[in-house]
Design a protein around this motif. Structure first.
Motif, short mmCIF file in Angstrom:
data_model
loop_
_atom_site.label_atom_id
_atom_site.label_comp_id
_atom_site.label_asym_id
_atom_site.label_seq_id
_atom_site.Cartn_x
_atom_site.Cartn_y
_atom_site.Cartn_z
N GLY A 139 -2.43 -14.47 -28.83
CA GLY A 139 -2.55 -14.04 -27.44
C GLY A 139 -2.72 -15.21 -26.50
N ARG B 170 0.09 -15.87 -23.64
CA ARG B 170 -0.20 -15.94 -22.21
C ARG B 170 0.26 -17.26 -21.61
N VAL C 295 4.06 -17.08 -21.20
CA VAL C 295 4.46 -16.23 -20.07
C VAL C 295 4.19 -16.92 -18.74
N ASN C 296 3.01 -17.53 -18.61
CA ASN C 296 2.67 -18.22 -17.37
C ASN C 296 3.59 -19.41 -17.12
#
Length: 543
Positions: free
Chosen positions: A465, A469, A472-473
């Motif tokens: 995770g 993240r 994605v960022n």
């Protein structure tokens, strides 16, 4: 009737005006590659007409033109496109700062790869699987210790590297604020110079260009609003006046930065060196100071009590969100946020939970001496804060690894039993539902509610995770940077089509003004021939 020499004066004015136009064209050509230069043009206006008495107009006299004159020399600039460009530049600065920070973070974590934390921990779990098959093998036990040391070293490397980058971002923020203060001072100085020139009726075009270039540079750092104020006096109608510059906050408020020849400086609520020390301190607000350095009562919090960012967008905000900021929520508690603080916090949680769970499972087994397992990883403190930096391997021998779940009646290890090694190897996939882990081969459970992982799932899913993240960022920052870059380039092309120098157009203008100048010179020659005929060829009757 008009003067006999009227034609000479009209031609002379034409010569002077076309000459001024040629000089301006030459200046445009000379500055075709000068950054920030706006092309200029001569505003030609006809001179006041001469009244001539009309023989058939007893009431109204006729008029005759008296030529042309060079009026103001005006730069060609579209303020609407300037505003658009600065808006897009502000967005570009914000997303580019975040993209750079996230790219550095991705380089440090280096996932997925054969050298990242995931691969190092995978090798550690595999060594435990191998040890479960040969629980008394000294070589397999040594491999477990060596790979455990590699896990601790990797946590140290990640924590130190991310902290170092965070410190560098803090230094960059300090330099950025210093650069902003320098820009504000230069703009105020240009305002002062323009204020002394415009009331005399002149247009200081070069000063205008320098000021707009500084405002463009300032807009990269923060969202600014520019308001023009007349300089007064005998200012020309084309005069652009004095710039009043305000910073726009995320809450819509305006904060004065430059007002005429006065300006305010930006700084932090605490000392700047806090941004680059070994333990970086989150930024709470931006403080304003006057030009002499005395603090003002005005300050801008980075975020309000609900966590919404109130500071203006731009490169400065992008760096602050990467470095870390804090705010006080409605409950009166201080909350720290930021890309690097969040990642370091998650890394600490992972290291703390990994070490704590491993130690607890290890203590459920027995070593080769028939004793209960000892802690394998040492942590400083009972919370996750700083765990990734502090984790270290305990000073153990190979015989101290507790991989058996049973002992014989005389206290020796049950030969061939490696059940606890399997439990240790299964830690990354154990579900942390409700904070409780069940062990295989025993009725014992382990409560993880105090370890601070803060979610259900497993160690593997928590780390996945974190990396997910980040990915994605980073993708969003890259996408928004490209979009902002394309939009800013598009607006800049439109702006340049108005204000930039086109050599083809200037060459065409040069030919036009040159022909006009030659025609005016020819007009003088023609008038001279007329006067020669009048002076030398008339009055000869009767001689």
């Amino acid at each position: 009737m008009s003067s006999t020499f009227h034609g000479l004066e009209v031609a002379r004015r034409a010569l002077n005006t076309q000459q001024s136009a040629l000089h301006t064209t030459g200046n445009n050509i000379a500055n075709a590659s000068t950054p920030g230069y706006s092309r200029q043009r001569v505003n030609m206006t006809q001179t006041s007409a001469l009244s001539i008495g009309g023989m058939n107009q007893s009431i109204t006299a006729g008029q005759i033109g008296t030529g042309v004159q060079a009026g103001s020399i005006q730069r060609i600039r579209e303020s609407f496109l300037d505003d658009q460009f600065r808006n897009e530049t502000t967005k570009l600065g914000y997303w580019d700062a975040k993209r750079t920070s996230l790219s550095q973070m991705e380089d440090v974590l280096n996932e997925p790869s054969s050298n990242g934390l995931s691969a190092v921990m995978g090798e550690f779990w595999q060594s435990l699987q191998d040890l479960s098959a040969n629980p008394e093998n000294t070589g397999a036990r040594g491999v477990v210790l060596e790979r455990g040391q590699s896990v601790a070293d990797t946590f140290h490397y990640l924590s130190d590297s991310l902290t170092k980058i965070q410190q560098d971002i803090g230094k960059e923020i300090s330099l950025g604020v210093q650069g902003v203060n320098s820009l504000l001072e230069q703009i105020s100085q240009l305002n002062s110079q323009i204020k002394s020139v415009e009331p005399r009726g002149y247009l200081p075009n070069d000063l205008y260009d320098k000021r707009d270039a500084l405002v463009d540079e300032l807009s990269l750092m923060m969202d600014v609003k520019v308001t023009k104020t007349p300089a007064g006096g005998n200012s020309s109608s084309q005069a652009e006046g004095i710039y009043t510059i305000s910073m726009l906050g995320g809450d819509g408020k305006e904060y004065a930065l430059v007002n005429g020849d006065r300006f305010n400086k930006l700084g932090f609520a605490g000392p700047d060196e806090k941004l680059s020390v070994n333990t970086p301190t989150p930024i709470t607000s931006i403080q304003f100071f006057n030009s002499s350095g005395s603090p003002l009562t005005t300050s801008v919090p980075i975020a309000n009590e609900s966590g919404k960012v109130t500071f203006s967008q731009g490169k400065l905000l992008g760096m602050i969100e990467s470095y870390g900021y804090s705010y006080t929520n409605s409950g009166g508690n201080e909350v720290n946020k930021g890309m690097y603080p969040d990642m370091l916090n998650d890394l600490d949680k992972l290291a703390f939970t990994f070490a704590s769970v491993f130690n607890e499972v290890h203590e459920k087994g027995y070593d080769l001496n028939g004793e209960s397992g000892k802690p394998v990883f040492i942590l400083n403190g009972s919370t996750s804060q700083g765990a990734a930096k502090a984790i270290r391997l305990a000073d153990l021998d190979t015989q101290d690894i507790a991989v058996s779940m049973t002992v014989t009646q005389n206290g020796t290890v049950h030969a061939g039993n490696g059940q606890n090694a399997l439990n240790l190897a299964n830690i990354p996939s154990m579900l942390l539902s409700n904070g409780v882990i069940s062990l295989q081969g025993t009725a014992d459970t382990i409560d993880l509610s105090s370890y601070g992982l803060g979610q259900n799932g497993s160690l593997n899913s928590f780390y996945e995770g974190m990396i997910g993240r980040l990915g994605v960022n980073a993708m969003q920052a890259n996408r928004m940077t490209q979009n902002s870059l394309l939009l800013s380039q598009s607006v800049d092309e439109k702006r340049m089509s108005v204000s930039a120098v086109s050599l083809d157009e200037e060459m065409t203008n040069m030919m036009q003004f040159q022909h006009a100048y030659n025609a005016a010179a020819r007009n003088i020659t023609m008038v001279d021939e007329m006067l020669d005929r009048i002076i030398n060829g008339m009055g000869l009757v009767g001689r």
